[in-house]
Design an enzyme around this catalytic site. Structure first.
Site, PDB file in Angstrom:
ATOM      1  N   ASP A 132      -9.484   3.241  -1.589  1.00  0.00           N
ATOM      2  CA  ASP A 132     -10.177   3.388  -0.278  1.00  0.00           C
ATOM      3  C   ASP A 132     -11.587   4.079  -0.740  1.00  0.00           C
ATOM      4  O   ASP A 132     -11.734   5.033  -1.081  1.00  0.00           O
ATOM      5  CB  ASP A 132      -8.869   4.370   0.498  1.00  0.00           C
ATOM      6  CG  ASP A 132      -7.917   4.198   0.821  1.00  0.00           C
ATOM      7  OD1 ASP A 132      -8.414   2.744   0.462  1.00  0.00           O
ATOM      8  OD2 ASP A 132      -7.108   4.799   1.331  1.00  0.00           O
ATOM      9  N   HIS A 169     -13.341  -5.056   2.553  1.00  0.00           N
ATOM     10  CA  HIS A 169     -12.238  -4.518   3.480  1.00  0.00           C
ATOM     11  C   HIS A 169     -12.887  -3.277   3.960  1.00  0.00           C
ATOM     12  O   HIS A 169     -13.739  -2.515   3.459  1.00  0.00           O
ATOM     13  CB  HIS A 169     -11.095  -4.599   2.775  1.00  0.00           C
ATOM     14  CG  HIS A 169     -10.030  -3.553   3.659  1.00  0.00           C
ATOM     15  ND1 HIS A 169      -9.764  -3.991   5.030  1.00  0.00           N
ATOM     16  CD2 HIS A 169      -9.246  -2.505   3.117  1.00  0.00           C
ATOM     17  CE1 HIS A 169      -9.338  -3.161   5.422  1.00  0.00           C
ATOM     18  NE2 HIS A 169      -8.495  -1.833   3.820  1.00  0.00           N
ATOM     19  N   GLU A 208       2.655   5.165  -4.220  1.00  0.00           N
ATOM     20  CA  GLU A 208       3.025   5.845  -4.867  1.00  0.00           C
ATOM     21  C   GLU A 208       4.045   6.562  -5.269  1.00  0.00           C
ATOM     22  O   GLU A 208       4.347   6.974  -6.934  1.00  0.00           O
ATOM     23  CB  GLU A 208       1.604   7.614  -4.915  1.00  0.00           C
ATOM     24  CG  GLU A 208       0.337   6.480  -5.217  1.00  0.00           C
ATOM     25  CD  GLU A 208       0.014   5.580  -3.879  1.00  0.00           C
ATOM     26  OE1 GLU A 208      -1.050   4.801  -3.881  1.00  0.00           O
ATOM     27  OE2 GLU A 208       0.452   6.077  -2.356  1.00  0.00           O
ATOM     28  N   ASP A 220       0.906  -1.413  -0.154  1.00  0.00           N
ATOM     29  CA  ASP A 220      -0.115  -0.216   0.253  1.00  0.00           C
ATOM     30  C   ASP A 220       0.886   1.198  -0.116  1.00  0.00           C
ATOM     31  O   ASP A 220       2.783   0.973   0.055  1.00  0.00           O
ATOM     32  CB  ASP A 220      -1.095  -0.199   1.470  1.00  0.00           C
ATOM     33  CG  ASP A 220      -1.997   0.782   1.455  1.00  0.00           C
ATOM     34  OD1 ASP A 220      -2.061   1.440   0.206  1.00  0.00           O
ATOM     35  OD2 ASP A 220      -2.782   1.106   2.296  1.00  0.00           O
TER      36      ASP A 220
END
Length: 928
Positions: A610, A668, A515, A512
């Protein structure tokens, strides 16, 4: 100067100096001037000009008449064909600014909602560009020299360019434009190197000499797929721009963005720059995929890939046309001619690499949340699912398992039982996956945190321009960032994972924040001034800065500056992570990454980030997963029931039904919200969720085979309808339904309060997956019953689906008998296949350790043919054959020469049970 070619079917083509027939030598002297598109059409030009002047006059009268009339050459350019000469955002473009660039300025009404509309400042047709000065034949095609005689308006424009045109295969063309004199940064991606020129290309290339341009045609139809003469080529050090007309408005790809599957060409701009932000329309999101697919009139398709990792924009306009703008690197294009959309994606993956074969358990149901709070609470959730016999293959943990949010640690108090939890999962045939972030805590006392100490000692972090580790801030506080462009970092990453695996034997990894994400803009000290941080042109990135919520783009990495490598960060981390998992476990890796770039399917899957617990987020997940199918990353899904916000029972039930058909299925959610695993709801909702997950598990042999075909040849798994029905224009904009492979149609409910759903059925017979009842569609939208406990699934005529009695884990399911579903076509034929191996060993296909079966029906005879066998197949039996569409009750059924009992029930379903046939043996079944 010469005029730019307007692309219309009635227009003569520009002077060509390319290879018009394969094998021909380049023309010794190109016809030097482009005939203006209006030559021979004087009356038409006069009419257009008169009309444009009239419109302009009326507008000025309404405003008080004080602006001089634009030159006729400006009025001649139709609004839809106006290519933006001043695309800078946050700038009010005035006539003075525009004309300082030598461009046309005409005000047009602004669209509502703050959108960008028709550009006020646009290129005239005689705007200076490059000219093709010379052209020579090469082993693979042509090499040309492009020269600009008049400087462009961005600094450090490059006066002389090299053009390479390579006919790499009959369906792939490679076009590359770069600095003729000096090397430039190029993406360090392994691509195939052609060794000989294509012999029978299905395309032809023409080159316009002055101004330079490329026209690419499909030979079979004459359709122009690229026409770069519509606007000038600009190639400056930090601003590269090229435009092309498009043959139709049906354009897909260009990720990562939240949007419909079919892009709007109504003056929209898509920015490609990896960014940590909750998905929202119009933002640049986590990954960068400079690839598009266009459906042409008549059902053909082609794709275009720009191999460039710098920040870029793609501007779309209703001409239809497209403009690429990037701020570094080179223009390195691959064009894929298909001709059908499935073949386009296969050809794209021949360049970027085919996706990895996932482990079978990776296709099971996964569960996670941020905020379990402890390993015991995590464990209780797992036990609750087991208690209700709800399928689950993997339990995940978010960052709350860590000690102080530091990688390669776990909380010694709240997660003290984590090793025991993982041991228990393994005993029950389940797996464990945990999250990792690339930001390494930098504030621990020396000697107390090996990952940072050792990374610092080896010099493995991204550095500032001063050569010191760049310090940002993420979950553990101040952090340094691993430099995955350095191969030594891969070894350090492996060693960290080996040390942690010795304590917690994880099975997969979730990477995660890659970027990479940073809670600061740039670093704790900001970023140094200069052209990297403040380039002459700033693409429309969220935050108006390349360093917004990431590291300074001037930062130094092993092979280049972050300015060039930013969009590759997630790919490079995924490659290191997959490699480490292989070395640690000796089995197929499962890696799920947030940031992605072309070729990442070779190393990881992707989740869509998300999202929110909202109905619209559930809808947007479908175009999201279909787009990543185009990008060569088939292992993709969204957070089922939504990550942030609080879900409802109805939303979570409907989302679980949809999510059961994500290739990657994980529920999730975030901390401080109520639980949303299936056991958290009423018995009715829990049962509905359990049932649809069992349906998924029953279909795993089919899904696994689809992934094999993706790994082997680049087939898509989740598939847009238009891929299978390219002649049906109605399917081109459909993104509320999708297919698994060619044979299974999924029609979810995407709105609250519904007990029915509208679904489109392309022409042909479609069978209800559960009952076998059929619909013979002429291409119709039908209303179907959809109570809260039902997901509509339909099998396409001519398909054979291998299914299996489901267990609550893939390990338990593997030994269960197979059940084959046959959906007869109107001519009473069908076809299907099955790939079977041990589900987790490395390179089973490459090593020959697999079984592959082909199923076929013709003239009332079902045959199973074993084309390749392995020991694994001897442990599994085929128990049941259900054949949909048997129009008359048979008198008897014969299996391998022996009569067999059967049942035949409306709606025309023939069932033969208790077959007891080994998967490793071929057989024949006939009904009379």
């Amino acid at each position: 100067m010469k005029s730019y070619q307007k692309l219309t079917t009635a227009v003569p083509q520009p002077a060509a100096c390319g290879l018009e027939e394969e094998g021909a030598a380049p023309k010794a002297a190109c016809r030097g001037k482009l005939a203006p598109w209006w030559v021979g059409s004087g009356l038409l030009v006069a009419a257009v000009l008169l009309s444009a002047v009239t419109v302009w006059v009326l507008r000025q009268v309404s405003r008080g008449w004080h602006v001089p009339a634009p030159p006729p050459k400006c009025l001649l350019v139709p609004e839809s064909h106006r290519f933006d000469c001043y695309p800078e955002t946050r700038v009010v473009v005035t006539q003075e600014l525009c004309e300082s660039r030598g461009c046309c300025f005409i005000e047009t009404p602004l669209p509502a909602g703050g959108k960008r509309g028709v550009p006020w400042c646009f290129y005239p047709r005689d705007f200076p560009s490059y000219a093709l000065q010379s052209l020579n034949q090469s082993a693979l095609g042509m090499v040309g020299r492009l020269v600009r005689r008049q400087k462009a308006y961005y600094p450090r424009d490059i006066e002389t360019l090299r053009l390479d045109v390579e006919f790499e295969t009959d369906t792939r063309l490679h076009l590359k434009i770069t600095d003729a004199a000096n090397p430039r940064y190029e993406v360090p991606l392994e691509v195939p190197q052609a060794t000989k020129r294509a012999e029978n290309p299905i395309y032809s290339v023409e080159l316009s000499r002055d101004p330079f341009g490329v026209l690419l045609r499909r030979r079979a139809t004459g359709t122009v797929l690229l026409n770069t003469t519509v606007a000038p080529l600009i190639f400056a050090d930090q601003f590269l721009q090229i435009s092309t007309a498009l043959p139709s408005p049906f354009l897909y790809g260009l990720g990562e963005h939240r949007s419909s599957l079919l892009h709007s060409l109504d003056w929209s701009t898509l920015t490609l720059w990896a960014r940590d932000v909750s998905p929202a329309e119009s933002f640049n999101l986590y990954g960068a995929h400079p690839f598009y697919l266009v459906m042409e009139q008549g059902g053909d398709a082609h794709g275009v890939f720009l191999l460039n990792s710098n920040a870029m924009e793609v501007a779309l306009q209703p001409a239809p046309a497209l403009t690429w703008r990037t701020i570094g690197g080179v223009l390195d294009f691959y064009i894929f001619l298909g001709p059908d959309p499935n073949m386009v994606i296969q050809q794209y993956q021949q360049v970027i690499g085919f996706p990895a074969m996932p482990p079978l358990w990776g296709l099971g149901f996964h569960l996670c949340r941020w905020g379990y709070g402890s390993s015991n609470e995590t464990w209780q959730t797992v036990k609750a699912l087991r208690n209700y016999q709800i399928p689950q293959d993997a339990q995940w943990n978010d960052i709350d398992y860590m000690n102080g949010y530091r990688d390669f640690t776990f909380d010694p108090e709240k997660f003290a039982s984590l090793p025991s939890l993982v041991e228990d999962l393994h005993k029950h045939g389940q797996r464990y996956v945990m999250i990792l972030d690339p930001g390494i805590s930098s504030t621990n006392p020396h000697g107390s945190y090996w990952p940072f100490d050792e990374g610092l000692r080896r010099g493995l972090f991204i550095n500032t321009t001063q050569g010191q580790p760049l310090i940002g801030q993420v979950w553990p506080g101040f952090t340094a960032f691993a430099d995955f462009s350095n191969q030594d970092t891969h070894q350090w990453w492996l060693e960290n994972l080996q040390r942690f695996h010795a304590q917690v034997p994880f099975d997969g990894l979730w990477i995660d924040m890659n970027e990479p994400s940073n809670f600061l803009d740039g670093s704790e000290d900001g970023c140094p001034p200069g052209d990297l941080e403040s380039p002459p042109y700033m693409p429309a990135v969220l935050g108006d800065s390349l360093s917004a919520k990431t590291v300074c783009v001037s930062a130094k990495q092993s092979i280049s500056v972050h300015y060039n490598l930013h969009n590759l960060y997630g790919l490079m981390e995924a490659k290191a992570t997959a490699s480490a998992l292989v070395q640690i476990r000796g089995k197929r890796p499962l890696v799920i990454s947030r940031s992605t770039f072309p070729s990442q399917g070779r190393y990881s899957g992707h989740w869509l980030g998300d999202n929110r617990s909202q109905w619209k987020d559930m809808y947007y997940s479908i175009p999201g997963l279909l787009s990543f199918s185009l990008f060569g990353i088939p292992l993709v899904g969204a957070d089922i029931c939504g990550f942030s916000g609080s879900t409802s029972e109805e939303l979570c039930t409907r989302w679980t039904q949809l999510g059961a058909f994500y290739p990657f299925a994980r529920n999730h959610n975030t901390q401080n919200e109520k639980a949303q695993d299936p056991t958290a709801f009423s018995p009715a909702a829990r049962t509905a969720m359990k049932d649809v997950l069992l349906t998924r598990y029953s279909l795993l042999p089919f899904l696994y085979t689809l992934f094999h075909r993706a790994h082997l040849q680049g087939d898509t798994v989740a598939r847009p309808l238009f891929f299978e029905f390219p002649q049906d224009v109605t399917t081109y904009g459909m993104d509320r339904q999708f297919l698994w492979g060619r044979g299974l149609l999924v029609t979810p409910v995407l709105e609250p309060g519904a007990d029915s759903v509208m679904g489109y059925f392309p022409r042909g017979v479609w069978y209800d997956f559960y009952t076998g009842s059929s619909v013979n569609s002429s291409g119709e939208t039908l209303k179907m019953s959809a109570p809260l406990d039902h997901l509509n699934l339909h099998v396409r005529e001519g398909a054979i689906l291998p299914t299996q009695k489901p267990g609550i884990t893939t390990e338990a399911s593997r030994g269960n008998p197979l059940r084959l579903i046959v959906a007869l076509s109107q001519s009473a034929t069908a076809w299907g296949d099955l790939f079977w191996d041990d589900g987790e060993s490395l390179d089973t296909f490459e090593r020959g350790s697999y079984s592959y079966l082909v199923f076929n029906v013709t003239q009332n005879i079902f045959t199973s043919t074993v084309l390749h066998a392995s020991a694994e197949a001897t442990y599994v039996t085929i128990d049941t054959l259900r054949i949909f569409g048997v129009r008359e009750r048979p008198n008897k059924v014969i299996l391998n020469g022996q009569e067999k009992p059967f049942s035949y029930l409306d709606p025309q379903v023939l069932t033969v049970s208790n077959l007891g046939l080994s998967l490793s043996q071929g057989f024949s079944l006939r009904w009379l």
